[in-house]
Design a protein around this motif. Structure first.
Motif, mmCIF file in Angstrom:
data_model
loop_
_atom_site.group_PDB
_atom_site.id
_atom_site.type_symbol
_atom_site.label_atom_id
_atom_site.label_comp_id
_atom_site.label_asym_id
_atom_site.label_seq_id
_atom_site.Cartn_x
_atom_site.Cartn_y
_atom_site.Cartn_z
ATOM 1 N N UNK B 50 27.080 -50.983 5.832
ATOM 2 C CA UNK B 50 28.230 -50.257 6.117
ATOM 3 C C UNK B 50 29.172 -50.956 6.854
ATOM 4 N N UNK B 51 28.893 -52.125 7.423
ATOM 5 C CA UNK B 51 29.748 -53.168 7.981
ATOM 6 C C UNK B 51 30.353 -54.208 7.285
ATOM 7 N N UNK B 52 31.530 -54.457 7.631
ATOM 8 C CA UNK B 52 32.559 -55.468 6.909
ATOM 9 C C UNK B 52 31.429 -56.832 6.653
ATOM 10 N N UNK B 53 30.868 -57.112 7.794
ATOM 11 C CA UNK B 53 30.136 -58.575 7.560
ATOM 12 C C UNK B 53 28.975 -58.034 6.737
ATOM 13 N N UNK B 54 28.310 -56.984 6.411
ATOM 14 C CA UNK B 54 27.439 -56.859 5.681
ATOM 15 C C UNK B 54 27.829 -56.900 4.130
ATOM 16 N N UNK B 55 28.880 -56.432 3.705
ATOM 17 C CA UNK B 55 29.403 -56.263 2.398
ATOM 18 C C UNK B 55 29.820 -57.811 2.035
ATOM 19 N N UNK B 56 30.356 -58.681 2.977
ATOM 20 C CA UNK B 56 30.739 -59.789 3.068
ATOM 21 C C UNK B 56 29.620 -60.931 2.355
ATOM 22 N N UNK B 57 28.453 -60.678 3.322
ATOM 23 C CA UNK B 57 27.279 -61.425 3.245
ATOM 24 C C UNK B 57 26.497 -61.065 1.813
ATOM 25 N N UNK B 58 26.389 -59.767 1.467
ATOM 26 C CA UNK B 58 25.375 -59.392 0.297
ATOM 27 C C UNK B 58 26.215 -59.594 -0.800
ATOM 28 N N UNK B 59 27.649 -59.414 -0.889
ATOM 29 C CA UNK B 59 28.251 -59.486 -2.060
ATOM 30 C C UNK B 59 28.655 -60.881 -2.396
ATOM 31 N N UNK B 60 29.235 -61.595 -1.278
ATOM 32 C CA UNK B 60 29.642 -62.884 -1.378
ATOM 33 C C UNK B 60 30.974 -62.669 -1.857
ATOM 34 N N UNK B 61 31.919 -61.784 -1.581
ATOM 35 C CA UNK B 61 33.261 -61.465 -2.130
ATOM 36 C C UNK B 61 34.153 -62.005 -0.853
ATOM 37 N N UNK B 62 35.342 -62.455 -1.675
ATOM 38 C CA UNK B 62 36.332 -62.954 -0.696
ATOM 39 C C UNK B 62 36.660 -61.838 0.402
ATOM 40 N N UNK B 63 36.964 -62.398 1.633
ATOM 41 C CA UNK B 63 37.196 -61.403 2.927
ATOM 42 C C UNK B 63 38.380 -60.466 2.471
ATOM 43 N N UNK B 64 39.508 -61.354 2.091
ATOM 44 C CA UNK B 64 40.962 -60.707 1.942
ATOM 45 C C UNK B 64 40.455 -59.737 0.681
ATOM 46 N N UNK B 65 39.799 -59.692 -0.177
ATOM 47 C CA UNK B 65 39.898 -58.873 -1.418
ATOM 48 C C UNK B 65 38.904 -57.763 -0.711
ATOM 49 N N UNK B 66 37.834 -58.066 -0.118
ATOM 50 C CA UNK B 66 36.943 -56.997 0.589
ATOM 51 C C UNK B 66 37.940 -55.984 1.360
ATOM 52 N N UNK B 67 38.452 -56.677 2.352
ATOM 53 C CA UNK B 67 39.397 -56.038 3.184
ATOM 54 C C UNK B 67 40.528 -54.905 2.357
ATOM 55 N N UNK B 68 40.970 -55.517 1.199
ATOM 56 C CA UNK B 68 41.840 -54.734 0.656
ATOM 57 C C UNK B 68 41.115 -53.568 -0.205
ATOM 58 N N UNK B 69 39.892 -53.718 -0.666
ATOM 59 C CA UNK B 69 39.251 -52.762 -1.560
ATOM 60 C C UNK B 69 38.620 -51.663 -0.611
ATOM 61 N N UNK B 70 38.141 -52.119 0.870
ATOM 62 C CA UNK B 70 37.625 -51.272 1.712
ATOM 63 C C UNK B 70 38.848 -50.056 1.932
ATOM 64 N N UNK B 71 40.194 -50.788 2.403
ATOM 65 C CA UNK B 71 41.183 -49.978 2.840
ATOM 66 C C UNK B 71 41.474 -48.945 1.795
ATOM 67 N N UNK B 72 41.583 -49.333 0.369
ATOM 68 C CA UNK B 72 41.930 -48.554 -0.676
ATOM 69 C C UNK B 72 40.904 -47.502 -0.803
ATOM 70 N N UNK B 73 39.660 -47.637 -0.562
ATOM 71 C CA UNK B 73 38.423 -46.729 -0.635
ATOM 72 C C UNK B 73 38.524 -45.827 0.287
ATOM 73 N N UNK B 74 39.201 -46.090 1.607
ATOM 74 C CA UNK B 74 39.250 -45.091 2.491
ATOM 75 C C UNK B 74 40.469 -44.202 2.447
ATOM 76 N N UNK B 75 41.402 -45.121 1.994
ATOM 77 C CA UNK B 75 42.596 -43.966 1.626
ATOM 78 C C UNK B 75 42.527 -42.967 0.433
ATOM 79 N N UNK B 76 41.560 -43.483 -0.286
ATOM 80 C CA UNK B 76 41.236 -42.468 -1.493
ATOM 81 C C UNK B 76 40.267 -41.407 -1.032
ATOM 82 N N UNK B 77 39.621 -41.780 0.194
ATOM 83 C CA UNK B 77 38.762 -40.594 0.629
ATOM 84 C C UNK B 77 37.459 -40.934 -0.043
ATOM 85 N N UNK B 78 37.224 -42.027 -0.466
ATOM 86 C CA UNK B 78 35.820 -42.259 -0.960
ATOM 87 C C UNK B 78 34.889 -42.618 0.182
#
Lengths: 169, 169
Positions: B50-78
């Motif tokens: 559930x936390x930013x650092x969880x996703x970053x750690x387990x996915x190995x995804x770039x932080x900027x993309x992660x932030x962008x994707x999370x923001x979009x998922x929240x905007x979309x109500x997912x």
DNA sequence: CGTCTGAGTATCTAAAAGTAAACTCAAGTG
DNA sequence: CACTTGAGTTTACTTTTAGATACTCAGACG
């Protein structure tokens, strides 16, 4: 204690966060169908298209990408090539779906269903899926092995036989 | 004559190829979850992150993309944001899934199931879904409105209420 | 033997993603 | 009041996809 916490209670590490994510069926499926156009090509196959020019025309997708995606789908065994012959023209290849490709229908119907629910055109769907025999609308459902309908919130994910932790580093 | 041919039999045009594809629920769903990482983020939410650092750690995804994707998922109500507070630390945001996000489970389970069948690790799946109540394995199935199990090959796609042809051009 | 057509290749540009590191910001701690 | 921490943002650079056009190739036809 949940099913995850049981797994490696001896380490203090949360198995969700320390787990090895390289064995993931979702990620592996996305390697095959996760690129742009791939799922839309499959959609057109289900709707009845089979020729290169059909896909190009209805999707508006660049020819080089279309060629690449079709080649990949054939290599993966999701589509197969056959030949067709218009009278007065030479034989040309066409693309048909295989049983392996048919097995992607539930996933794509899931996407369709979500779009129908949350991002529908006011007039409704442009295309609907129906059961050939009875004509009734078809949708995807979650069921447990005993056959009971299951709601997403009643599902829990638990470590499977190939669960492993990331090696330290 | 199939359901497509009936639609616009007066024109010689094949309605599958001349149809307006802009009203497509599959394409619209892919606009939301079709980018790289998005579905994998949802996977981690279902597995318990559930936390930013969880996703970053387990996915190995770039932080900027992660932030962008999370923001979009929240905007979309997912996803929705809540706050959590570790003892001795300040409140921080965490991400939880909404009912709208839960409704993506069938689509993602479809991908999971296909990967399990065709691209499985020899040892089996790393994570399995089970019914919380009965413990049985959960999968996705195609069913028609009358409740009968349906095979993908027994489905036909037919024009729906919002079907229309592309305007000439 | 030149032309037409469907099915591609080849080439080039533009946009998005991947990688890495530095920087910000706010509250809680020593 | 400097220091730490989680959650980002910003910048800079490389690599990978996507998109648009032009070109090729193999018959069938005239």
């Amino acid at each position: 204690m949940d099913a995850w916490t049981e797994v490696l209670q001896d380490t203090g590490m949360d198995p969700r966060l320390g787990r090895d994510t390289s064995n993931c069926s979702i990620a592996r499926t996305l390697e095959v169908v996760g690129e742009k156009w791939t799922i839309l090509i499959l959609r057109e196959v289900w709707y009845g298209s089979s020729r290169f020019s059909d896909f190009e025309r209805v999707l508006g997708c660049p020819r080089n990408l279309l060629a690449t995606r079709l080649r990949m789908l054939v290599e993966e065994g999701i589509l197969a090539t056959e030949t067709y012959k218009e009278p007065g023209a030479r034989s040309r290849p066409k693309y048909v779906i295989t049983p392996k490709g048919m097995d992607l229908v539930p996933a794509v119907m899931g996407l369709l269903q979500w779009g129908d629910r949350y991002r529908a055109d006011p007039e409704g769907p442009a295309v609907v899926a129906r059961h050939r025999e009875c004509g009734a609308h078809v949708d995807v459902q979650l069921r447990c092995e005993s056959g009971h309908p299951v709601q997403a919130k009643d599902i829990e994910s638990v470590p499977g036989p190939a669960f492993r932790m990331r090696s330290a580093g």
